[in-house]
Every structure is written in C-alpha cells, then in structure tokens.
Design an enzyme around this catalytic site. Structure first.
Site, PDB file in Angstrom:
ATOM      1  N   SER A 143      14.601  35.833 -27.980  1.00 32.64           N
ATOM      2  CA  SER A 143      13.494  36.664 -27.539  1.00 32.64           C
ATOM      3  C   SER A 143      13.529  37.984 -28.308  1.00 32.64           C
ATOM      4  O   SER A 143      13.478  37.983 -29.533  1.00 32.64           O
ATOM      5  CB  SER A 143      13.544  36.878 -26.023  1.00 32.64           C
ATOM      6  OG  SER A 143      12.309  37.391 -25.552  1.00 32.64           O
ATOM      7  N   GLU A 248       8.746  30.765 -31.893  1.00 32.05           N
ATOM      8  CA  GLU A 248       8.470  30.456 -30.492  1.00 32.05           C
ATOM      9  C   GLU A 248       7.845  31.696 -29.869  1.00 32.05           C
ATOM     10  O   GLU A 248       7.889  32.779 -30.450  1.00 32.05           O
ATOM     11  CB  GLU A 248       9.754  30.059 -29.747  1.00 32.05           C
ATOM     12  CG  GLU A 248      10.838  31.137 -29.695  1.00 32.05           C
ATOM     13  CD  GLU A 248      10.685  32.133 -28.562  1.00 32.05           C
ATOM     14  OE1 GLU A 248      10.083  31.788 -27.522  1.00 32.05           O
ATOM     15  OE2 GLU A 248      11.163  33.272 -28.713  1.00 32.05           O
ATOM     16  N   HIS A 318      11.409  30.020 -24.754  1.00 33.38           N
ATOM     17  CA  HIS A 318      11.584  30.469 -23.371  1.00 33.38           C
ATOM     18  C   HIS A 318      11.501  29.261 -22.424  1.00 33.38           C
ATOM     19  O   HIS A 318      10.579  29.114 -21.628  1.00 33.38           O
ATOM     20  CB  HIS A 318      10.535  31.512 -23.020  1.00 33.38           C
ATOM     21  CG  HIS A 318      10.783  32.842 -23.668  1.00 33.38           C
ATOM     22  ND1 HIS A 318      10.645  33.055 -25.021  1.00 33.38           N
ATOM     23  CD2 HIS A 318      11.191  34.024 -23.142  1.00 33.38           C
ATOM     24  CE1 HIS A 318      10.939  34.318 -25.299  1.00 33.38           C
ATOM     25  NE2 HIS A 318      11.272  34.927 -24.187  1.00 33.38           N
TER      26      HIS A 318
END
Length: 348
Positions: A143, A248, A318
């Site tokens: 992230s 992502e 995630h």
C-alpha cells in the site's frame, strides 16, 4: 519584499533544502544492480516500524507482534511506532529515524511496516540511502509502503518485498509463503490459489483475464498505483526500462485509475515496460449510468497498444490472501497463466 516574491523565495528555499538532503544522504540511483538482503532464519529479530499512518489501537501492535513471534521471529518495536502527529505515526523526521535506526542496528535482521495509510513520501528526504545500501535487510510492506520499496530500490538497489503489513491477516498460507521466499530464498512460481469451492465445475474466484498474451522477463517493480504515480517527476520513481510492472489499488473510481495510468503514459513510463501484471483493485466499481468503463476496458486502453504481455486479476493487493512479490528481482511473466516465476533468489 511583496507576498508573491516571498512565496517564490520560500518555495525555492524548500526545494533546495530537500535537494541537499537527498544529495547528502544518497548516491546516484543504482537500481540497475540489485542488492539482495540476507535471508531470515528462526530466532532472528525483526523491527516493526510505522512509516506512514498512526495505529488506531494499541491492540493492533500486540497482534502484529504475536503474529511474527508465531512465525519464530523475535520482535523489536520502533521507538515512535505508537506516536501520533495528526494522522501520522509521529513526525516525518521521527518516522524516518525509526527506519534508519532499524537498518543500522546490527541486532535487527528484517524490517516490517506495521501499517500503510499515507506519509511515506514525506519521509524520503530524511532516509540515509547510502547507509541502507551498506546494510541490506529484508523490508516488507505494501500500500503506502510502495514508496519505500521503490524509492529504496531506485537509490540503493535494495531488493524488498511487497506483501502483508503487521496488522494484515497472517495465516498459514502467508507464513508459508514468507518461509519459502524470505527464509529459504526459493525460486518458484507466484500465481493465484485455486478456487476453494470444491463443488464448482470451474475456477470462479481469483480468475486471470489476459490483456496481451505471451511471456516477458525483467526486474519486478511496482505496487499501489496511486502511490507509485505520486512519485512521477521525483528522483524516487524506479527506472522502468525493460521492467515488469505490477500494480494494485483500493477504493478508487475507475476514472481515477484511468487518470493515474494516463500520468504514467504521459511521463513515458508505460512505453518502456516489458510486461504488466495487474492484481486486485478492491472496491473499484464502474461508474453508474451511461458512458462508464470497466477496469478491464481501461487497462486494455493503455496496455493493448503496447503489445507487451499483460494480465489482470493477480492475487495481490488489498485482499486477505495477498501474495508476496519481491521488488528488484528478475522474473518471468506469463500472461496466459497469470504467473510470475522467480528467476533468481530474492535473498542472499
């Protein structure tokens, strides 16, 4: 001095100050030659750091500590992990200090981010890249940690690991993958798990969708699309020439995904790639009403004309079962199989 002149002078001063910090603490970008961290072993000490967002509850830290102890590691908690400065886990300088301390501490063999959030971009000018290059260690997170993984690779050549953070779900599958990759240094194929619904006649979950068929090889870079795009125009975005890019994201409108990919295209980065693996875009739903695009259509807009092997639907991002991907390692991407084969060990 009028206000406009003052603002210009102040801005120039800040830019020169940050530039001097970068030049003082880092050499020329060295991502052309990867630096491999030493593998972890049972009983090693890992440091937990919070380079971005603050923890919501102390119990989250306790769960993270216990998870890594269950894997057979000793845990050392960074000095500022439980600090709070607005929505950050302490000041920019203090969060960076925990990372510098962990890399320079001979007792610490690996470094794991407790959580992501936002804030890693802000600490980059305070990292000692030369010292980190001389003390290569396992670094794990995802992230917002995308900034650290790619920035450190660009400036020190450090191979690092895009995967679960401390507060992520850690089960047997995650522990096994960490053992194979980071403890044993195995060269294996990273691909989606089979559908666990044994009654289904075909794969329904974790399906791969091919954008361009074929195979490609190159060093792996990437991570969260939003965060990676925020590095465009800075000295921390990795060189994309001949690379395999994985991406992502989470909770983004499709038009924002379009915007970020457009930024990378306009910056000339997508045209340099050898292949693309797009993982999960959790809670990224098409716009309602007339004229919306699906995520696949947007990815096809950017990657089909390039003619490079590309697929979407990889099991990383995630999601609970988040595969670990090593940044800076030579891999073979197989778009038809939706897989990444490690061509070298990610640890020494």
């Amino acid at each position: 001095m009028d206000r406009r002149t003052f603002v210009k002078a102040s801005t120039l001063g800040m830019l020169l100050s940050q530039s001097s910090l970068v030049s003082a603490k880092s050499s020329q970008p060295s991502s052309a030659q990867s630096v491999f961290p030493k593998r972890l072993k049972q009983g090693d000490t890992v440091a937990l750091v919070a380079p971005a967002g603050a923890l919501n509850q102390k119990v989250e830290l306790e769960i993270a500590v216990e998870s890594f102890q269950a894997i057979g590691l000793k845990v050392k908690v960074g000095k500022h992990v439980l600090d709070r400065d607005g929505y950050f886990a302490g000041t920019d300088q203090d969060r960076a200090a925990d990372i510098n301390d962990a890399f320079s501490d001979p007792e610490v063999k690996g470094i794991i981010a407790v959580r992501g959030g936002w804030g890693c971009n802000r600490i980059l000018p305070f990292l000692d890249f030369d010292m980190i290059a001389q003390n290569p260690k396992v670094l794990l997170g995802y992230s917002d940690i995308t900034t650290l993984l790619n920035g450190l690779y660009q400036h020190s050549g450090l191979v690092s690991f895009h995967g679960p953070v401390g507060i992520s779900y850690w089960g047997q599958d995650q522990a096994e993958q960490m053992r194979k990759m980071i403890f044993e240094g195995g060269k294996f194929i990273i691909k989606n798990q089979p559908d666990k619904d044994e009654k289904a006649l075909t794969q329904r979950k974790n399906r791969i969708q091919v954008i361009n068929s074929g195979k490609a090889t190159g060093r792996l870079v990437g991570g969260n699309l939003t965060v990676l795009t925020s590095l465009v125009g800075t000295p921390y975005l990795p060189d994309m020439q001949g690379k395999i890019l994985f991406l992502e994201d989470v909770s983004e409108s499709i038009y924002r995904i379009d915007r970020y990919l457009s930024t990378l295209q306009l910056a000339g980065k997508l045209q340099q790639l050898a292949g693309v693996a797009f993982g999960q875009c959790s809670d990224c739903n098409p716009e309602k009403g007339y004229g919306g695009f699906t995520l696949l259509q947007i990815l096809e807009h950017y990657f089909k004309p390039l003619g490079i092997p590309a697929y979407m639907g990889g099991q990383f991002g995630h999601v609970r079962d988040n595969n670990i991907l090593p940044i800076g390692v030579n891999v073979e991407l197989d778009a038809d199989q939706g897989s990444l084969r490690l061509l070298e060990s990610p640890v020494s």
